[in-house]
Motif scaffolding. Structure first.
Motif, PDB file in Angstrom:
ATOM      1  N   PRO A 181       0.829  -1.211   0.000  1.00  0.00           N
ATOM      2  CA  PRO A 181       0.000   0.000   0.000  1.00  0.00           C
ATOM      3  C   PRO A 181       0.860   1.256   0.000  1.00  0.00           C
ATOM      4  N   ASP A 182       0.410   2.270  -0.735  1.00  0.00           N
ATOM      5  CA  ASP A 182       1.130   3.547  -0.713  1.00  0.00           C
ATOM      6  C   ASP A 182       0.673   4.410   0.454  1.00  0.00           C
ATOM      7  N   PHE A 183      -0.306   3.939   1.211  1.00  0.00           N
ATOM      8  CA  PHE A 183      -0.777   4.675   2.386  1.00  0.00           C
ATOM      9  C   PHE A 183       0.170   4.454   3.565  1.00  0.00           C
ATOM     10  N   VAL A 184       0.392   5.491   4.334  1.00  0.00           N
ATOM     11  CA  VAL A 184       1.096   5.349   5.604  1.00  0.00           C
ATOM     12  C   VAL A 184       0.140   4.684   6.594  1.00  0.00           C
ATOM     13  N   THR A 185       0.676   3.834   7.462  1.00  0.00           N
ATOM     14  CA  THR A 185      -0.165   3.235   8.499  1.00  0.00           C
ATOM     15  C   THR A 185      -0.970   4.329   9.199  1.00  0.00           C
ATOM     16  N   PRO A 186      -2.301   4.195   9.279  1.00  0.00           N
ATOM     17  CA  PRO A 186      -3.120   5.238   9.902  1.00  0.00           C
ATOM     18  C   PRO A 186      -2.593   5.649  11.284  1.00  0.00           C
ATOM     19  N   TRP A 187      -2.694   6.947  11.554  1.00  0.00           N
ATOM     20  CA  TRP A 187      -2.136   7.496  12.790  1.00  0.00           C
ATOM     21  C   TRP A 187      -2.711   6.824  14.024  1.00  0.00           C
ATOM     22  N   ARG A 188      -3.973   6.456  13.982  1.00  0.00           N
ATOM     23  CA  ARG A 188      -4.608   5.825  15.145  1.00  0.00           C
ATOM     24  C   ARG A 188      -3.831   4.574  15.563  1.00  0.00           C
ATOM     25  N   TYR A 189      -3.401   3.752  14.588  1.00  0.00           N
ATOM     26  CA  TYR A 189      -2.682   2.527  14.906  1.00  0.00           C
ATOM     27  C   TYR A 189      -1.285   2.866  15.434  1.00  0.00           C
ATOM     28  N   ARG A 190      -0.638   3.820  14.773  1.00  0.00           N
ATOM     29  CA  ARG A 190       0.712   4.211  15.192  1.00  0.00           C
ATOM     30  C   ARG A 190       0.704   4.807  16.596  1.00  0.00           C
ATOM     31  N   ASP A 191      -0.305   5.623  16.870  1.00  0.00           N
ATOM     32  CA  ASP A 191      -0.384   6.279  18.169  1.00  0.00           C
ATOM     33  C   ASP A 191      -0.517   5.247  19.291  1.00  0.00           C
ATOM     34  N   ALA A 192      -1.293   4.200  19.035  1.00  0.00           N
ATOM     35  CA  ALA A 192      -1.453   3.147  20.048  1.00  0.00           C
ATOM     36  C   ALA A 192      -0.109   2.477  20.338  1.00  0.00           C
ATOM     37  N   ALA A 193       0.686   2.233  19.276  1.00  0.00           N
ATOM     38  CA  ALA A 193       1.989   1.600  19.462  1.00  0.00           C
ATOM     39  C   ALA A 193       2.952   2.530  20.204  1.00  0.00           C
ATOM     40  N   VAL A 194       2.946   3.810  19.845  1.00  0.00           N
ATOM     41  CA  VAL A 194       3.823   4.787  20.502  1.00  0.00           C
ATOM     42  C   VAL A 194       3.476   4.892  21.986  1.00  0.00           C
ATOM     43  N   TYR A 195       2.182   4.937  22.291  1.00  0.00           N
ATOM     44  CA  TYR A 195       1.760   5.040  23.689  1.00  0.00           C
ATOM     45  C   TYR A 195       2.198   3.810  24.472  1.00  0.00           C
ATOM     46  N   SER A 196       2.121   2.629  23.830  1.00  0.00           N
ATOM     47  CA  SER A 196       2.545   1.412  24.524  1.00  0.00           C
ATOM     48  C   SER A 196       4.038   1.458  24.844  1.00  0.00           C
ATOM     49  N   LEU A 197       4.828   2.055  23.936  1.00  0.00           N
ATOM     50  CA  LEU A 197       6.255   2.209  24.204  1.00  0.00           C
ATOM     51  C   LEU A 197       6.492   3.168  25.359  1.00  0.00           C
ATOM     52  N   GLU A 198       5.746   4.257  25.364  1.00  0.00           N
ATOM     53  CA  GLU A 198       5.882   5.232  26.446  1.00  0.00           C
ATOM     54  C   GLU A 198       5.535   4.613  27.795  1.00  0.00           C
TER      55      GLU A 198
END
Length: 388
Positions: A40-57
C-alpha cells in the motif's frame, strides 16, 4: 562455499519480484514509476501508530505469550466472526505470527514431509514453491487461465492429485491476478478436497480487498473448517507491511504444531505491532474502508487504461493488482518488463515469475497514486506504439 549449502537452499531462485524492486531501488533515476511491489502507498493510519507509541511510552517492551497477546487473539476472533462468519477459539485455534509469510512457512513445515506434494494453483504468489522445496516437499503447479477468470476448477484440481498429494494452497483474492472465487466456485473444490483427504492452506491476506462479491473464506464451507488453515494479517488492508503482523487459524492440533515451531524460531511477534493490530481491529475500520474505496477507484482506472491502449486485461475483483496480457506484442514477459523499465521508466513484474500460466502477462500493482498510474499508462501506451 556453495558446497556447504543444503540442496534446498541452492535450488530455490531469488525472488523475481524483489529483483525488479531492487533494480528500481538501486537506480538514481527518480523518474521511474514503480508498479512492482505489492505494498500500500498509504502510511499506516495514525490511530494505529499512536497506540503503538503510547505502549512504548508505558514501557510495554517485553515478550508476549508465544501465541500472541490474548487481547489480540480475542480481537481477531471477533473480527473473523463478524466479517467472515468464522468461529475460532482464541485460546487454542489462533496463532499470531510475524507476518502472514511466517504463518505460511509454519503451516508447510508442520504438514509437509519429504516427498509430500503440495498443490498450487498458478499463477501464484512467488513464495509458495520455494518454501515447499525447503521443507522437502514437491510443489505441483496447477495452471489457471484468463478465460476462466484465473479460477481453480475442480476438474484441474482432480487431475493433479496423486497418492502423494497432501496439501492444497488457495490464495483468493489472488496475487498476482486479482481473481476471486465465490461460494459456488469453492463448493466443488471443497468436495474434491474432502474426497481426497487434502488439508487446505487458505491464504486470505487480501480478503478485505474485494470490489464486487464479498470474500468467502474456504473454512466457512461445509466440512472445511477442521481441514483448513486460514492465514491472514494486517499488511495489505490495514497498510501495515513493515509491522510484520499476521495470524493463522485452524484446528487446535494444527495450530498447536505450528506454535511449537514458532516458539523455537521467533518466540513471539513484536509487542508494539500487536498493540497496533488491536487498535486496527477495534477502532480502525473507517480508515480501512477509505483505503479500499481508493483502491477500487484506481482499479477501474487501470483496467480501462490498459484496454484503451490495446492490452487485454482480465478484470480483477480483489487484491490490488492488474494482470494485463502482453502476448500481442510478441515479446516474452521478461523482455517486455525489462524494456519497459529501461525505455519507458515503468517498473512492473514479468508474469512468468508467478509460475504456470504467467508467461505473456505483466503484474502491475495499482497501490499507488492516481497521478502516478495515469502517467504510467501514458508511458506504457507510448512504449507499445514504439514497438508495434
Amino acid at each position: 562455499m556453495k558446497r556447504y549449502l543444503t540442496g534446498g537452499a541452492r535450488a530455490i531462485p531469488p525472488s523475481g519480484i524483489r529483483r525488479f524492486f531492487d533494480l528500481v531501488s538501486a537506480s538514481k533515476d527518480s523518474s521511474i514509476i514503480s508498479l512492482g511491489v505489492g505494498e500500500p502507498d498509504f502510511v499506516t493510519p495514525w490511530r494505529y501508530r499512536d497506540a503503538a507509541v503510547y505502549s512504548l511510552e508505558k514501557g510495554k517492551t517485553q515478550y508476549t505469550s508465544n501465541a500472541g497477546m490474548p487481547e489480540l487473539r480475542e480481537a481477531i476472533a471477533r473480527y473473523l466472526e463478524d466479517r467472515f462468519r468464522l468461529s475460532y477459539d482464541p485460546g487454542d485455534e489462533i496463532l499470531v505470527t510475524v507476518g502472514g509469510s511466517e504463518a505460511i512457512d509454519l503451516a508447510i513445515r508442520a504438514l509437509i514431509e519429504p516427498g509430500d506434494e503440495m498443490l498450487i494453483p498458478e499463477p501464484c504468489y512467488v513464495s509458495y514453491n520455494p518454501i515447499t522445496t525447503l521443507g522437502g516437499g514437491v510443489p505441483v503447479g496447477i495452471e489457471t487461465f484468463a478465460k476462466d477468470q484465473f479460477k481453480l476448477t475442480a476438474e484441474s484440481l482432480q487431475a493433479a492429485i496423486t497418492p502423494r498429494s497432501k496439501l492444497l494452497i488457495l490464495c483468493y483474492p489472488s496475487n498476482p491476478t486479482g481473481a476471486i472465487m465465490t461460494y459456488e466456485d469453492l463448493l466443488p473444490i471443497a468436495k474434491v478436497a474432502l474426497e481426497n483427504d487434502l488439508i487446505v492452506l487458505s491464504d486470505e491476506i487480501y480478503a478485505e480487498l474485494t470490489y464486487g462479491p464479498k470474500h468467502v473464506s474456504f473454512a466457512s464451507l461445509p466440512g472445511m473448517k477442521d481441514r483448513t488453515i486460514v492465514v491472514s494479517g494486517f499488511s495489505k488492508a490495514f497498510a501495515m507491511t513493515g509491522w510484520r503482523m499476521g495470524y493463522a487459524c485452524g484446528h487446535p492440533d494444527l495450530i498447536g504444531a505450528m506454535l511449537k515451531i514458532h516458539q523455537y524460531t521467533v518466540m513471539c511477534a513484536p509487542v508494539m505491532g500487536q498493540v497496533a493490530a488491536i487498535e486496527a481491529l477495534t477502532n480502525g475500520m473507517e480508515e480501512m474502508h477509505k483505503m479500499i474505496e481508493s483502491y477500487n477507484q484506481r482499479r477501474r482506472l487501470v483496467v480501462k487504461g490498459f484496454r484503451e491502449i490495446g492490452l487485454a486485461c482480465h478484470e480483477p475483483q480483489g487484491a490490488f493488482y492488474a494482470f494485463p496480457s502482453i502476448e500481442s506484442t510478441g515479446l516474452s514477459s521478461e523482455e517486455f518488463a525489462s524494456r519497459l523499465l529501461l525505455e519507458a521508466k515503468v517498473a512492473a513484474v514479468p508474469g512468468h515469475v508467478f509460475g504456470k500460466g504467467g508467461e505473456g502477462f505483466l503484474r502491475c500493482s495499482y497501490a499507488t497514486s492516481v497521478a502516478q498510474l495515469t502517467e504510467a499508462l501514458e508511458r506504457i501506451g507510448d512504449f507499445l506504439n514504439k514497438i508495434r
